[in-house]
Design a protein around this motif. Structure first.
Motif, short mmCIF file in Angstrom:
data_model
loop_
_atom_site.label_atom_id
_atom_site.label_comp_id
_atom_site.label_asym_id
_atom_site.label_seq_id
_atom_site.Cartn_x
_atom_site.Cartn_y
_atom_site.Cartn_z
N GLU A 26 -7.53 -3.84 -0.39
CA GLU A 26 -6.16 -3.43 -0.08
C GLU A 26 -6.18 -2.21 0.84
OE1 GLU A 26 -3.50 -5.03 -0.96
OE2 GLU A 26 -4.54 -6.52 -2.21
N ILE A 27 -5.10 -2.07 1.63
CA ILE A 27 -5.03 -0.98 2.60
C ILE A 27 -5.05 0.39 1.93
CG2 ILE A 27 -2.51 -1.06 2.71
CD1 ILE A 27 -4.92 -0.28 5.62
N PRO A 28 -4.41 0.62 0.75
CA PRO A 28 -4.52 1.95 0.13
C PRO A 28 -5.95 2.32 -0.22
CG PRO A 28 -2.67 0.75 -0.81
CD PRO A 28 -3.45 -0.23 0.02
N ALA A 70 0.24 9.76 6.27
CA ALA A 70 0.00 10.39 4.97
C ALA A 70 -1.46 10.79 4.81
CB ALA A 70 0.42 9.46 3.85
N LEU A 71 -2.38 9.94 5.27
CA LEU A 71 -3.81 10.23 5.14
C LEU A 71 -4.16 11.52 5.88
CD1 LEU A 71 -6.72 9.43 4.35
CD2 LEU A 71 -6.80 8.09 6.47
N GLY A 88 0.72 2.89 2.61
CA GLY A 88 -0.72 3.05 2.73
C GLY A 88 -1.30 4.13 1.86
N PHE A 89 -0.58 5.25 1.75
CA PHE A 89 -1.09 6.41 1.01
C PHE A 89 0.05 6.95 0.16
CE2 PHE A 89 -2.98 10.50 0.22
CZ PHE A 89 -4.35 10.28 0.31
N LEU A 107 0.18 11.62 -4.20
CA LEU A 107 -1.07 12.28 -3.87
C LEU A 107 -0.83 13.44 -2.90
CD1 LEU A 107 -3.52 9.26 -3.46
CD2 LEU A 107 -3.20 10.76 -5.44
N LEU A 108 0.15 13.28 -2.02
CA LEU A 108 0.49 14.37 -1.11
C LEU A 108 1.08 15.54 -1.87
CD1 LEU A 108 2.06 12.28 1.81
CD2 LEU A 108 -0.24 13.23 1.67
N PHE A 109 1.95 15.24 -2.82
CA PHE A 109 2.52 16.33 -3.62
C PHE A 109 1.44 17.00 -4.47
CE2 PHE A 109 6.74 14.47 -2.75
CZ PHE A 109 7.44 15.63 -2.49
N ARG A 110 0.47 16.23 -4.90
CA ARG A 110 -0.63 16.84 -5.66
C ARG A 110 -1.41 17.82 -4.79
NH1 ARG A 110 -5.99 16.41 -7.18
NH2 ARG A 110 -6.34 16.72 -9.44
#
Length: 957
Positions: A379-381, A421-422, A454-455, A459-462
């Motif tokens: 998967e893309i993620p 996002a990455l 995708g991302f 996770l960004l907030f983390r």
């Protein structure tokens, strides 16, 4: 004999005589804390023709601090520098400082996280269960004809390199991940073996083969781990080549300095270095040629000053020819890694490397990559997470000590790529937390606009939360930041995703908000983690939350007023984890609680926590763990105080005894605490107990008397019986004190020969001797029992000592009897050396006669023991005999009336016995004799003069 002629003592006058004499000292101008005055003498010599050299001197004084002399140039090693021209010295210092500042800005310091710290995490995270394949070569060494031409050698070596690509290799299929890693390790060892056996071409072939593996992405989820394993081999190869060339530069066993210049490198080393680069340039495939050249990038230092700065842009351009974006980004990561090691000051080349990556970033979503993911069912993620180690490392290298303006540029480039996002996550991970925190609202806006397919946004907030845990955002934005983040976090359905984010943002909440917000966050965590017992899979994160809460809320009255804190603790249902959490809370309480407490909320909560720790103890619990738990519980017990409410305090100790009965150190602490409580009561009443306080003190004594027998350590019980008896005696509880002392006497026969001390078996005689000496000191002030007769405790203790089986080579029984003489001598005095207030120990004429009679009872035994030692002929026994004779001589000297001829003669005999066989310490004997002569000058000690004349000093010969 001894007690019939015991010396009458006046303890007050003796104390005055023995007190050290105070002599007034006139320091004058000297004081140890004043600066030292240093006089500097300057000598100038002038030589003239026909005249002798003349010397002129001048002195100057300055007040100097001896501890700072090194810093201001006045130490001897700096005097030469101080004599230089001041203008020249200042200019030199300025240039040196500027050079140092420049080096500091360009060098990699300890705050830069090295690649080695990331290696283990990558190997643990990126694993696979699929079968792997690896190409293995035979690496056979071909024979060459002696005396062949140079061109023939070159042709042969090139053929050997081509041989790797023309059939000398075989493919190993269906390897597990562990088999693959083992095979890579074998190749690494083969490289070292080939190098050590001077098979340089074989070593190069191994490195080329390993580099080729980095073009293989058939098991794509394993690629980051494969990169780590292969680059380890490349690093080894680069180090071997560099050290070989460096060793060739050594001239007369003097190696090159670290900052050598190419001009100092000899021609042989330069030719060898060029030869390596020519070999690498002949590699046909791009990926192995790039990696092997990057591995020996540092060797450019041997050729020219600008070699590295010229190679980095060229290697960066080479990566543009790699079609697979995943392979390309890891090649860029390796180039950054090598560049930071050999030329960290060349940040422009590293920046250009990353900007090249941004230009090709859209390839990630191209058709070629998508088709590859479909074939491998990825998967893309998951695929995007494979880029994280490489991008994070590249950005870490770029952002290291970078100015804030670079972050602004990166944010703009990220926006131009549609807020990928990455990339945004890597930017937040790489730059300084202060820069990220200052732009928190900007990052939140960018996160909102990111494509979540995708991302994931959480996770960004983390990542944002991790930065805010290290640096504070603008005060006006703090609440809005929390609200925006928690809106996303609380909507997460997956418990693992939720707790990973919540764990980070709990610290931010505790840092900047009140208990109301903390309570809200804890309630939300309970709400998400309770269904389906999801908390069982998140114990590490839940432990981290507890740790963060008690780190910032260390006022425990405030902490336990947080409504959801105790329900949060209920989620720890695995015993081992629950105990660790309880230990963490108790450590924080002991560390931060400055004053004693009686808050019922705190007491009930901490009693429950301590009970949890206590109940975890079983037969398999290690002794170290028991000691740790007991220390934490004892720390809590010491911090509990109800002030003047002594009855409530005793009730607390009684409850604690029932709760912590399996931990012996806790019971010992409770006994000490209750004894202290009884003495505090005595202090408040000034020794005059009322009926109520007398009953309370007796209750404290009863607590100790009941608790002590439950302890296992025999010396612990003996000492506590003695200590508790002393407390009972001080509080006028005479019958209770007698009970404690009788219990101690009855326990002495049970003392074993060997006891366990810190895990090792030790003889118990020394411990018993120490206890009995303390016991004798206490018995001096214990009144006689009206029904048991005179000195009944002393008589009972002597009977026990007489029946006790002592070691044959032990002097302890003799020393104990000598201490009894001290006791009985003190008992014959009209005024005792010390006493207990409100407690008298009267001695009648009858008791004095009994004292003398008791002395004769054990005096015969003592002389028998002395005779026993006298007739020993062994060297060790004679030495002990000398020590004991001197010990008893000092006892007679201190306590006996030496005006009696028999006692005087006995002391002389003991003196001679101590020196008889030459084992007496000469300095000790001289000091003792000087003491006797000094005492003889006192009016009442004139008879010591005759004694001193009768005490000869014998030489060892």
């Amino acid at each position: 004999l001894f007690l019939r002629h015991a010396r009458s003592r006046n303890y007050v006058s003796e104390s005055e005589v023995c007190r050290l004499e105070s002599i007034p000292l006139d320091f004058g101008d000297y004081h140890p804390l004043k600066p030292i005055t240093v006089t500097e003498s300057k000598t100038k010599k002038m030589n003239r023709k026909g005249s002798t050299s003349s010397t002129s001197s001048s002195s100057s004084s300055s007040m100097l601090d001896p501890l700072s002399s090194v810093l201001d140039g006045t130490d001897p090693l700096s005097l030469f520098a101080a004599a230089a021209d001041p203008v020249t010295t200042t200019a030199t210092m300025d240039s040196t400082r500027k050079k140092r500042d420049k080096d500091d800005n360009s060098a990699v310091r300890s705050d830069f996280e090295p690649w080695s710290s990331k290696r283990g995490e990558i190997l643990a995270r990126y694993t696979t269960t699929e079968k792997l394949s690896i190409v293995s070569g035979s690496f056979s060494r071909k024979a060459t004809t002696t005396g062949s031409a140079v061109s023939e050698k070159v042709r042969t070596r090139l053929e050997e390199l081509d041989d790797l690509e023309e059939g000398s290799q075989k493919e190993l299929l269906n390897l597990t991940q562990q088999d693959y890693m083992n095979r890579i390790e074998e190749l690494n060892q083969s490289l070292k073996d080939a190098w050590s056996s001077d098979q340089k071409v074989k070593a190069l072939k191994i490195v080329i083969q390993c580099s080729k593996l980095l073009s293989d992405t058939t098991v794509i989820q394993f690629y980051p781990s494969k990169f780590v394993l292969i680059t380890d081999i490349l690093d080894t190869f680069g180090k071997l080549v560099y050290e070989r060339i460096l060793s060739m530069c050594a001239d007369s066993r003097v190696s090159l300095p670290d900052n050598f210049s190419p001009e100092s490198v000899n021609d042989t080393a330069k030719e060898t270095c060029l030869n390596w680069f020519f070999k690498i340039a002949s590699i046909r495939e791009l990926i192995p040629r790039f990696y092997v050249e990057a591995a020996i990038l540092k060797c450019n230092k041997f050729l020219s000053k600008m070699g590295i700065s010229e190679c980095l842009p060229r290697l960066t351009s080479m990566i543009r020819g790699i079609g697979d974006p995943l392979v390309a980004v890891y090649a860029r990561a390796y180039l950054c890694r090598v560049g930071m090691e050999v030329a960290p000051q060349l940040k422009e080349s590293l920046n250009e490397n990353f900007f090249d990556f941004l230009l090709t970033f859209k390839q990630i979503h191209g058709d070629t990559v998508q088709n590859q993911l479909v074939v491998q069912c990825v998967e893309i993620p998951l695929y995007l997470t494979l880029y994280s180690p490489a991008i994070d490392w590249i950005l870490q290298c770029i952002a290291y000590r970078a100015p804030e303006v670079l972050l602004t540029e990166m944010m703009e480039r990220c926006k131009n790529l549609g807020n990928n996002a990455l990339l945004l996550n890597s930017i937040m991970s790489a730059f300084r937390a202060e820069f990220i925190a200052a732009r928190s609202m900007d990052f939140i806006g960018m996160i909102k606009e990111c494509d979540e397919s995708g991302f994931p946004k959480h996770l960004l907030f983390r990542s944002l939360g991790l930065n805010l845990a290290l640096a504070d955002p603008p005060e006006n934005d703090r609440l809005q930041i929390l609200n925006e983040a928690w809106k996303v976090i609380t909507k997460l359905k997956n418990p693992q995703d939720y707790i990973n984010c919540a764990e980070v943002w709990v610290e931010y909440t505790c840092r900047h908000f009140t208990k109301r917000e903390v309570n809200t966050v804890l309630a939300d965590v309970i709400k998400h983690m309770t269904p389906d017992r999801a908390f069982e899979d998140a114990y590490p994160q839940l432990q981290s939350i507890i740790q963060k809460v008690i780190t910032y809320i260390y006022d425990f009255s405030l902490l336990f007023s947080v409504e959801k804190f105790l329900p949060f603790l209920d989620m720890f249902q695995k015993e081992s984890v629950r105990v660790e959490v309880c230990k963490c809370i108790m450590e924080s309480f002991i560390k931060h609680q400055q004053e004693s407490t009686k808050d019922p909320v705190i007491l009930n909560a901490l009693l429950h926590i301590c009970k949890t720790m206590h109940d975890s103890v079983n037969a398999l619990t290690l002794e170290d763990e028991k000691r740790m738990l007991a220390a934490l519980i004892n720390g809590f017990i010491k911090m509990v105080s109800f002030g003047r409410d002594f009855e409530q305090q005793l009730s607390f100790y009684v409850e604690a005894r029932s709760m912590f009965c399996n931990l012996e150190p806790v019971l010992v602490q409770l006994i000490h605490s209750v004894n202290q409580l009884a003495m505090e009561t005595r202090k408040v009443m000034k020794g005059n107990h009322s009926r109520k306080t007398a009953a309370f003190v007796r209750a404290c004594v009863a607590f100790c008397f009941i608790t002590i027998p439950s302890l296992s350590g025999i010396f612990t019980r003996l000492n506590l019986y003695l200590h508790s008896g002393q407390v009972a005696l001080a509080n006028q509880c005479l019958s209770q004190a007698d009970a404690f002392f009788k219990a101690a006497v009855s326990l002495v026969p049970e003392v074993p020969k060997m006891i366990n001390v810190d895990g090792k078996m030790r003889p118990s005689d020394a411990f018993l001797l120490e206890f009995l000496c303390n016991f004798f000191s206490t018995l001096l002030v214990v009144p006689d029992h009206p029904e048991q007769g005179v000195l009944f405790l002393v008589r009972g203790l002597l009977n026990v000592i007489q029946d006790y089986t002592w070691e044959d080579n032990s002097d302890d029984k003799v020393r104990i009897y000598t201490n009894v003489l001290h006791l009985l001598s003190a008992m014959t005095q009209e005024v005792y050396i010390y006493h207990v207030d409100k407690v008298s120990a009267p001695r009648t004429c009858e008791s004095s006669e009994n004292t003398v009679r008791l002395c004769w009872i054990f005096w015969d035994d003592y002389l028998i023991i002395q005779d026993f030692y006298i007739f020993f002929s062994l060297l060790q026994t004679l030495k002990r005999q000398s020590q004991l004779a001197l010990y008893f001589f000092n006892t007679i000297l201190a306590h006996g009336d030496l005006r009696n001829y028999k006692l005087n003669q006995l002391s002389v005999n003991l003196w001679n016995l101590a020196q008889k066989h030459g084992f007496a310490d000469t300095s000790t004997m001289v000091t003792t004799l000087e003491y006797i002569k000094k005492r003889s000058k006192q009016p009442e000690m004139s008879h010591f003069t005759d004694l001193a004349l009768r005490l000869p000093l014998q030489s060892r010969t």
